[in-house]
Scaffold this motif. Structure first.
Motif, PDB file in Angstrom:
ATOM      1  N   MET A   1     -19.694 133.276  86.912  1.00 66.02           N
ATOM      2  CA  MET A   1     -18.900 132.647  85.875  1.00 66.02           C
ATOM      3  C   MET A   1     -18.282 131.360  86.457  1.00 66.02           C
ATOM      4  O   MET A   1     -17.718 131.378  87.541  1.00 66.02           O
ATOM      5  N   SER A   2     -18.414 130.263  85.759  1.00 61.11           N
ATOM      6  CA  SER A   2     -17.873 129.003  86.258  1.00 61.11           C
ATOM      7  C   SER A   2     -16.388 128.908  85.944  1.00 61.11           C
ATOM      8  O   SER A   2     -15.916 129.385  84.923  1.00 61.11           O
ATOM      9  N   LYS A   3     -15.681 128.298  86.857  1.00 61.06           N
ATOM     10  CA  LYS A   3     -14.239 128.111  86.684  1.00 61.06           C
ATOM     11  C   LYS A   3     -14.011 126.904  85.784  1.00 61.06           C
ATOM     12  O   LYS A   3     -14.670 125.891  85.909  1.00 61.06           O
ATOM     13  N   GLU A   4     -13.058 127.031  84.865  1.00 58.35           N
ATOM     14  CA  GLU A   4     -12.808 125.923  83.951  1.00 58.35           C
ATOM     15  C   GLU A   4     -12.121 124.774  84.689  1.00 58.35           C
ATOM     16  O   GLU A   4     -11.367 124.983  85.639  1.00 58.35           O
ATOM     17  N   THR A   5     -12.385 123.572  84.235  1.00 61.53           N
ATOM     18  CA  THR A   5     -11.753 122.397  84.819  1.00 61.53           C
ATOM     19  C   THR A   5     -10.320 122.299  84.305  1.00 61.53           C
ATOM     20  O   THR A   5      -9.931 122.969  83.342  1.00 61.53           O
ATOM     21  N   GLU A   6      -9.547 121.447  84.940  1.00 59.61           N
ATOM     22  CA  GLU A   6      -8.167 121.257  84.498  1.00 59.61           C
ATOM     23  C   GLU A   6      -8.132 120.722  83.069  1.00 59.61           C
ATOM     24  O   GLU A   6      -7.325 121.157  82.247  1.00 59.61           O
ATOM     25  N   LYS A   7      -9.037 119.807  82.750  1.00 60.28           N
ATOM     26  CA  LYS A   7      -9.113 119.261  81.388  1.00 60.28           C
ATOM     27  C   LYS A   7      -9.428 120.356  80.375  1.00 60.28           C
ATOM     28  O   LYS A   7      -8.825 120.427  79.299  1.00 60.28           O
ATOM     29  N   GLN A   8     -10.367 121.246  80.719  1.00 56.26           N
ATOM     30  CA  GLN A   8     -10.708 122.358  79.831  1.00 56.26           C
ATOM     31  C   GLN A   8      -9.516 123.306  79.653  1.00 56.26           C
ATOM     32  O   GLN A   8      -9.285 123.827  78.563  1.00 56.26           O
ATOM     33  N   ARG A   9      -8.772 123.515  80.731  1.00 55.76           N
ATOM     34  CA  ARG A   9      -7.607 124.397  80.645  1.00 55.76           C
ATOM     35  C   ARG A   9      -6.554 123.811  79.714  1.00 55.76           C
ATOM     36  O   ARG A   9      -5.972 124.512  78.894  1.00 55.76           O
ATOM     37  N   TRP A  10      -6.296 122.509  79.834  1.00 51.80           N
ATOM     38  CA  TRP A  10      -5.322 121.873  78.933  1.00 51.80           C
ATOM     39  C   TRP A  10      -5.797 121.967  77.485  1.00 51.80           C
ATOM     40  O   TRP A  10      -5.008 122.206  76.571  1.00 51.80           O
ATOM     41  N   GLN A  11      -7.102 121.781  77.268  1.00 46.87           N
ATOM     42  CA  GLN A  11      -7.657 121.892  75.925  1.00 46.87           C
ATOM     43  C   GLN A  11      -7.486 123.310  75.387  1.00 46.87           C
ATOM     44  O   GLN A  11      -7.105 123.511  74.232  1.00 46.87           O
ATOM     45  N   ARG A  12      -7.757 124.310  76.227  1.00 43.73           N
ATOM     46  CA  ARG A  12      -7.598 125.706  75.829  1.00 43.73           C
ATOM     47  C   ARG A  12      -6.131 126.023  75.553  1.00 43.73           C
ATOM     48  O   ARG A  12      -5.798 126.678  74.554  1.00 43.73           O
ATOM     49  N   ASN A  13      -5.241 125.533  76.409  1.00 45.20           N
ATOM     50  CA  ASN A  13      -3.807 125.763  76.194  1.00 45.20           C
ATOM     51  C   ASN A  13      -3.350 125.165  74.874  1.00 45.20           C
ATOM     52  O   ASN A  13      -2.562 125.768  74.144  1.00 45.20           O
ATOM     53  N   PHE A  14      -3.866 123.976  74.556  1.00 47.18           N
ATOM     54  CA  PHE A  14      -3.481 123.342  73.292  1.00 47.18           C
ATOM     55  C   PHE A  14      -4.025 124.143  72.110  1.00 47.18           C
ATOM     56  O   PHE A  14      -3.322 124.371  71.127  1.00 47.18           O
ATOM     57  N   ALA A  15      -5.254 124.597  72.195  1.00 45.55           N
ATOM     58  CA  ALA A  15      -5.844 125.403  71.117  1.00 45.55           C
ATOM     59  C   ALA A  15      -5.059 126.704  70.931  1.00 45.55           C
ATOM     60  O   ALA A  15      -4.800 127.127  69.794  1.00 45.55           O
ATOM     61  N   ASP A  16      -4.659 127.328  72.043  1.00 49.81           N
ATOM     62  CA  ASP A  16      -3.847 128.549  71.957  1.00 49.81           C
ATOM     63  C   ASP A  16      -2.506 128.278  71.287  1.00 49.81           C
ATOM     64  O   ASP A  16      -2.060 129.043  70.434  1.00 49.81           O
ATOM     65  N   LEU A  17      -1.867 127.189  71.670  1.00 51.59           N
ATOM     66  CA  LEU A  17      -0.588 126.826  71.052  1.00 51.59           C
ATOM     67  C   LEU A  17      -0.740 126.584  69.554  1.00 51.59           C
ATOM     68  O   LEU A  17       0.105 127.013  68.756  1.00 51.59           O
ATOM     69  N   LEU A  18      -1.800 125.903  69.163  1.00 53.89           N
ATOM     70  CA  LEU A  18      -2.018 125.648  67.738  1.00 53.89           C
ATOM     71  C   LEU A  18      -2.187 126.946  66.956  1.00 53.89           C
ATOM     72  O   LEU A  18      -1.670 127.075  65.844  1.00 53.89           O
ATOM     73  N   GLN A  19      -2.890 127.908  67.536  1.00 54.16           N
ATOM     74  CA  GLN A  19      -3.047 129.208  66.870  1.00 54.16           C
ATOM     75  C   GLN A  19      -1.683 129.881  66.700  1.00 54.16           C
ATOM     76  O   GLN A  19      -1.381 130.428  65.644  1.00 54.16           O
ATOM     77  N   GLU A  20      -0.861 129.847  67.726  1.00 52.82           N
ATOM     78  CA  GLU A  20       0.479 130.437  67.651  1.00 52.82           C
ATOM     79  C   GLU A  20       1.318 129.728  66.598  1.00 52.82           C
ATOM     80  O   GLU A  20       2.043 130.366  65.831  1.00 52.82           O
TER      81      GLU A  20
END
Length: 167
Positions: A1-20
């Motif tokens: 499994m590949s580790k996500e990049t910092e940019k991908q993590r910020w994108q995922r964090n933003f998507a999670d926040l939007l869902q909340e």
């Protein structure tokens, strides 16, 4: 499994926040709509000065919660395609936290308003305090207690927009 990049993590964090925020937004909008229509109902003229004051607190805190919970959308529009996702995530995290605080105030104030209207004031204060503790238990005490329950979820730190990057 590949580790996500910092940019991908910020994108995922933003998507999670939007869902909340979508969940919180629905709740605060329903409460705000109820509060906006309340003065136009027949029974509102029978409210006491105290109840009108509580109503104003509930209404203004619902308005503040609505503004804060929706503000990440406007912020995203202003920063769109500028490569400032970390700033956007931090801002959204702050606005979500503040919006939830105002939503708590509005909810408890609405409970106080209604219970004071139909019950004796001491009982209304007691029920409102219990309501506040109930919300605080699920919105503050349990989530922060969970942070110290152990390391069974390795990726939990990645979901905290304030956590330093381990990459």
């Amino acid at each position: 499994m590949s580790k996500e990049t910092e940019k991908q993590r910020w994108q995922r964090n933003f998507a999670d926040l939007l869902q909340e925020l979508r969940v919180a937004q629905t709740g605060v909008q329903i409460l705000f709509a109820f509060l906006l229509t309340l003065p136009f109902s027949n029974g509102f003229t029978r409210t006491s000065e105290f109840q009108r004051d509580v109503y104003i607190v509930a209404l203004l805190s619902a308005a503040a919660a609505t503004a804060m919970i929706i503000s990440p959308v406007a912020f995203h529009r202003a920063l769109f395609r500028q490569g400032r996702k970390p700033e956007l995530v931090r801002f959204s995290h702050t606005m979500a936290s503040g919006g939830l605080a105002f939503m708590l105030i509005s909810m408890v104030s609405a409970v106080l308003l209604i219970t004071d209207f139909v019950l004796d004031r001491p009982i209304a204060f007691l029920l409102s305090a219990i309501t506040a503790l109930w919300f605080l238990s699920f919105w503050v005490f349990l989530p922060f207690a969970r942070r110290s329950w152990g390391e069974d979820d390795i990726d939990d730190d990645d979901d905290d927009p304030e956590a330093p990057s381990g990459d």
